[in-house]
Design a protein around this motif. Structure first.
Motif, PDB file in Angstrom:
ATOM      1  N   ARG A  93       0.821  -1.211   0.000  1.00 15.61           N
ATOM      2  CA  ARG A  93       0.000   0.000   0.000  1.00 15.61           C
ATOM      3  C   ARG A  93       0.859   1.267   0.000  1.00 15.61           C
ATOM      4  O   ARG A  93       0.459   2.299  -0.557  1.00 15.61           O
ATOM      5  N   ARG A  94       2.038   1.213   0.645  1.00 23.29           N
ATOM      6  CA  ARG A  94       2.942   2.365   0.642  1.00 23.29           C
ATOM      7  C   ARG A  94       3.582   2.576  -0.726  1.00 23.29           C
ATOM      8  O   ARG A  94       4.140   3.631  -1.000  1.00 23.29           O
ATOM      9  N   GLY A  95       3.524   1.569  -1.554  1.00 24.12           N
ATOM     10  CA  GLY A  95       4.185   1.663  -2.844  1.00 24.12           C
ATOM     11  C   GLY A  95       5.680   1.504  -2.750  1.00 24.12           C
ATOM     12  O   GLY A  95       6.432   2.087  -3.549  1.00 24.12           O
ATOM     13  N   ASP A  96       6.160   0.689  -1.788  1.00 20.71           N
ATOM     14  CA  ASP A  96       7.600   0.454  -1.654  1.00 20.71           C
ATOM     15  C   ASP A  96       8.152  -0.059  -2.982  1.00 20.71           C
ATOM     16  O   ASP A  96       7.612  -0.987  -3.583  1.00 20.71           O
ATOM     17  N   ARG A  97       9.270   0.522  -3.383  1.00 19.83           N
ATOM     18  CA  ARG A  97       9.798   0.274  -4.723  1.00 19.83           C
ATOM     19  C   ARG A  97      10.686  -0.966  -4.782  1.00 19.83           C
ATOM     20  O   ARG A  97      11.419  -1.282  -3.857  1.00 19.83           O
ATOM     21  N   SER A  98      10.627  -1.622  -5.920  1.00 17.97           N
ATOM     22  CA  SER A  98      11.480  -2.768  -6.204  1.00 17.97           C
ATOM     23  C   SER A  98      12.683  -2.301  -7.016  1.00 17.97           C
ATOM     24  O   SER A  98      12.538  -1.495  -7.940  1.00 17.97           O
ATOM     25  N   LEU A  99      13.865  -2.820  -6.685  1.00 14.80           N
ATOM     26  CA  LEU A  99      15.061  -2.496  -7.455  1.00 14.80           C
ATOM     27  C   LEU A  99      15.168  -3.383  -8.701  1.00 14.80           C
ATOM     28  O   LEU A  99      15.324  -2.897  -9.815  1.00 14.80           O
ATOM     29  N   TYR A 100      15.064  -4.711  -8.500  1.00 18.84           N
ATOM     30  CA  TYR A 100      15.328  -5.595  -9.636  1.00 18.84           C
ATOM     31  C   TYR A 100      14.699  -6.962  -9.428  1.00 18.84           C
ATOM     32  O   TYR A 100      14.220  -7.285  -8.349  1.00 18.84           O
ATOM     33  N   GLY A 101      14.699  -7.746 -10.483  1.00 14.19           N
ATOM     34  CA  GLY A 101      14.200  -9.113 -10.443  1.00 14.19           C
ATOM     35  C   GLY A 101      14.597  -9.814 -11.729  1.00 14.19           C
ATOM     36  O   GLY A 101      15.042  -9.181 -12.692  1.00 14.19           O
ATOM     37  N   ARG A 102      14.435 -11.143 -11.729  1.00 12.88           N
ATOM     38  CA  ARG A 102      14.809 -11.918 -12.923  1.00 12.88           C
ATOM     39  C   ARG A 102      13.776 -13.002 -13.183  1.00 12.88           C
ATOM     40  O   ARG A 102      13.509 -13.840 -12.321  1.00 12.88           O
ATOM     41  N   LEU A 103      13.195 -12.966 -14.362  1.00 18.37           N
ATOM     42  CA  LEU A 103      12.306 -14.027 -14.806  1.00 18.37           C
ATOM     43  C   LEU A 103      13.140 -15.121 -15.458  1.00 18.37           C
ATOM     44  O   LEU A 103      14.001 -14.836 -16.298  1.00 18.37           O
ATOM     45  N   ASP A 104      12.898 -16.379 -15.099  1.00 23.16           N
ATOM     46  CA  ASP A 104      13.529 -17.495 -15.777  1.00 23.16           C
ATOM     47  C   ASP A 104      12.545 -18.042 -16.808  1.00 23.16           C
ATOM     48  O   ASP A 104      11.413 -18.403 -16.468  1.00 23.16           O
TER      49      ASP A 104
ATOM     50  N   ILE B  63      16.810 -18.922 -20.061  1.00 25.56           N
ATOM     51  CA  ILE B  63      16.990 -17.489 -20.250  1.00 25.56           C
ATOM     52  C   ILE B  63      16.609 -16.774 -18.961  1.00 25.56           C
ATOM     53  O   ILE B  63      15.500 -16.942 -18.443  1.00 25.56           O
ATOM     54  N   GLY B  64      17.515 -15.978 -18.434  1.00 20.03           N
ATOM     55  CA  GLY B  64      17.201 -15.092 -17.330  1.00 20.03           C
ATOM     56  C   GLY B  64      16.936 -13.705 -17.891  1.00 20.03           C
ATOM     57  O   GLY B  64      17.823 -13.097 -18.497  1.00 20.03           O
ATOM     58  N   SER B  65      15.717 -13.222 -17.750  1.00 17.58           N
ATOM     59  CA  SER B  65      15.342 -11.917 -18.302  1.00 17.58           C
ATOM     60  C   SER B  65      15.208 -10.922 -17.159  1.00 17.58           C
ATOM     61  O   SER B  65      14.345 -11.059 -16.286  1.00 17.58           O
ATOM     62  N   TRP B  66      16.059  -9.913 -17.168  1.00 17.30           N
ATOM     63  CA  TRP B  66      16.196  -8.991 -16.036  1.00 17.30           C
ATOM     64  C   TRP B  66      15.275  -7.790 -16.142  1.00 17.30           C
ATOM     65  O   TRP B  66      15.070  -7.228 -17.227  1.00 17.30           O
ATOM     66  N   LEU B  67      14.745  -7.411 -14.988  1.00 18.08           N
ATOM     67  CA  LEU B  67      14.000  -6.163 -14.858  1.00 18.08           C
ATOM     68  C   LEU B  67      14.713  -5.302 -13.813  1.00 18.08           C
ATOM     69  O   LEU B  67      15.080  -5.794 -12.743  1.00 18.08           O
ATOM     70  N   VAL B  68      14.908  -4.039 -14.119  1.00 17.47           N
ATOM     71  CA  VAL B  68      15.413  -3.081 -13.151  1.00 17.47           C
ATOM     72  C   VAL B  68      14.412  -1.937 -13.095  1.00 17.47           C
ATOM     73  O   VAL B  68      14.059  -1.352 -14.119  1.00 17.47           O
ATOM     74  N   ASN B  69      13.919  -1.659 -11.892  1.00 20.56           N
ATOM     75  CA  ASN B  69      12.890  -0.627 -11.723  1.00 20.56           C
ATOM     76  C   ASN B  69      11.693  -0.916 -12.612  1.00 20.56           C
ATOM     77  O   ASN B  69      11.108  -0.026 -13.210  1.00 20.56           O
ATOM     78  N   GLN B  70      11.352  -2.225 -12.713  1.00 20.05           N
ATOM     79  CA  GLN B  70      10.213  -2.756 -13.475  1.00 20.05           C
ATOM     80  C   GLN B  70      10.379  -2.635 -14.991  1.00 20.05           C
ATOM     81  O   GLN B  70       9.399  -2.839 -15.729  1.00 20.05           O
ATOM     82  N   VAL B  71      11.581  -2.366 -15.465  1.00 19.03           N
ATOM     83  CA  VAL B  71      11.822  -2.233 -16.907  1.00 19.03           C
ATOM     84  C   VAL B  71      12.678  -3.406 -17.393  1.00 19.03           C
ATOM     85  O   VAL B  71      13.773  -3.624 -16.865  1.00 19.03           O
ATOM     86  N   PRO B  72      12.240  -4.175 -18.407  1.00 17.44           N
ATOM     87  CA  PRO B  72      13.086  -5.236 -18.972  1.00 17.44           C
ATOM     88  C   PRO B  72      14.337  -4.624 -19.594  1.00 17.44           C
ATOM     89  O   PRO B  72      14.241  -3.656 -20.364  1.00 17.44           O
TER      90      PRO B  72
END
Length: 386
Positions: A92-103, A352-361
């Motif tokens: 609810r606070r909208g805490d931001r994500s730095l990164y993630g990886r889809l396999d 394939i590891g597909s990276w997102l940083v700040n929700q951007v591929p």
């Protein structure tokens, strides 16, 4: 998409050491392997991988929004009830994500398929962002492949910009298990990108985090309050650690945020299939205790909710376990996902590891193995756009 053999640089190990890539070889075996690379067309990158990555991430965010409003989702994901409010408030606070990886499973001939989402503590980002780019530049210089080659890789630049947006203001602590060589290297790289973004940082082992009784709050070894912390340490471990009970009252803001505990759980695979049935980038999946799981028949992949590096994952074909990786997971429950074998490139199986940083591929990493289950010892191969 092709796997192309190529000569390795005769000085690649020295180059790795010089840039801090100390874990290029693990237990005497290659982790980084540039004796071959995976080549893609620009269409395969843009339409086959980049666009689906953004769409899958959007579906995951929609799922998280449902989950924080409905405790049935949290129960199915086996999230401890004591942390439901922590997760919901973070969302609810909208805490931001730095990164993630889809396999992803991808072979260039059909839609990419989500295998799992490393949403909380993905590693291999240094080698994806920096070392494979160095390889590309030097491979062009040394005419290993044509000068017109490129790479889908803006990870490094996007990390620096993301830190400026997400962590502006308070001192940044970075923490994890620094005794693990790969984790220590990942933390050092992320600290470097944070410093390039202008942040003041402190790196410490997670076991060195203390608690201030007067006023309450986490502190470092200098008794400095930890206002903002990046943690390379899974939320499910934090929930069960000794200081886990203090997470709800501590003022520390965490990266990745608590709501990422939802998406790092393999239980999202059946939930995504339930919300977005027959989506072209998803595989049919069900919780193992769901009667609909029998609809997968005698061929499926059995995955624990919280497994890492392929541990306790079993491939079952025709009712016969083809392969399995041992590990400590499974007490939390299992899901079953439709069996969709990885593509076979001359006896090698890439994920394939597909990276997102700040929700951007923004980039790719590729791990391959002679085994169809990608594990901790699977090799990292670079890629290029030809």
């Amino acid at each position: 998409m092709r796997r192309i053999d190529c000569p390795e640089r005769d000085d690649w190990q020295a180059t790795a050491q010089a840039c801090g890539f100390d874990f290029h070889t693990i237990d005497g075996e290659r982790y980084w392997d540039e004796r071959a690379y995976y080549a893609f067309t620009i269409d395969e990158i843009e339409r086959g991988l980049e666009a689906p990555t953004g769409e899958i991430d959007a579906m995951c965010l929609e799922l998280a929004g449902h989950a924080v409003k409905d405790e049935r989702y949290l129960q199915r994901l086996k999230i401890p009830e004591a942390f439901w409010d922590l997760i919901a408030e973070s969302w609810r606070r909208g805490d931001r994500s730095l990164y993630g990886r889809l396999d992803l499973k991808f072979d260039g001939t059909g839609p990419a398929k989500l295998l799992e989402y490393n949403a909380d503590t993905p590693t291999s980002i240094f080698e994806a962002a920096v070392f494979q780019w160095t390889w590309l530049e030097q491979a062009i210089e040394r005419r290993i492949f044509p000068a017109r080659a490129d790479q889908f890789n803006s990870i490094h630049e996007r990390l620096i910009e993301a830190w400026k947006e997400i962590a502006a203001g308070p001192h940044l602590h970075l923490t994890g298990t620094t005794g693990n060589e790969e984790d220590a290297g990942t933390l050092a790289y992320l600290e470097d990108t944070a410093r390039q973004a202008g942040l003041a940082t402190t790196l410490l082992d997670i076991e060195d985090i203390g608690w201030r009784e007067d006023g309450g709050g986490f502190v470092d070894l200098d008794n400095r309050d930890i206002a903002l912390a990046f943690k390379l340490y899974p939320w499910e471990w934090m929930f069960h650690d000794e200081f886990g009970a203090k997470l709800a009252t501590a003022p520390t803001r965490w990266i990745e945020p608590p709501w990422k505990a939802l998406l790092s759980n393999k239980g999202i695979l059946p939930l995504l299939w339930e919300i977005f049935p027959n989506h072209p980038n998803l595989l049919p999946a069900f919780f193992e205790d769901d009667s609909r799981a029998t609809g997968l028949g005698a061929s499926y992949v059995r995955k624990p909710l919280l497994s890492r590096e392929g541990a306790n994952v079993t491939l079952v074909s025709g009712g016969i376990p083809l392969d399995t990786q041992e590990g400590p997971y499974g007490a939390e429950g299992f899901i079953r996902q439709a069996l969709s074998p990885l593509p076979n490139f001359s006896g090698f199986y890439p994920v394939i590891g597909s990276w997102l940083v700040n929700q951007v591929p923004c980039g790719l990493s590729i791990r391959e193995d002679e085994n169809p289950i990608t594990g901790n010892g699977s090799r990292f191969l670079p890629h290029a756009i030809l």
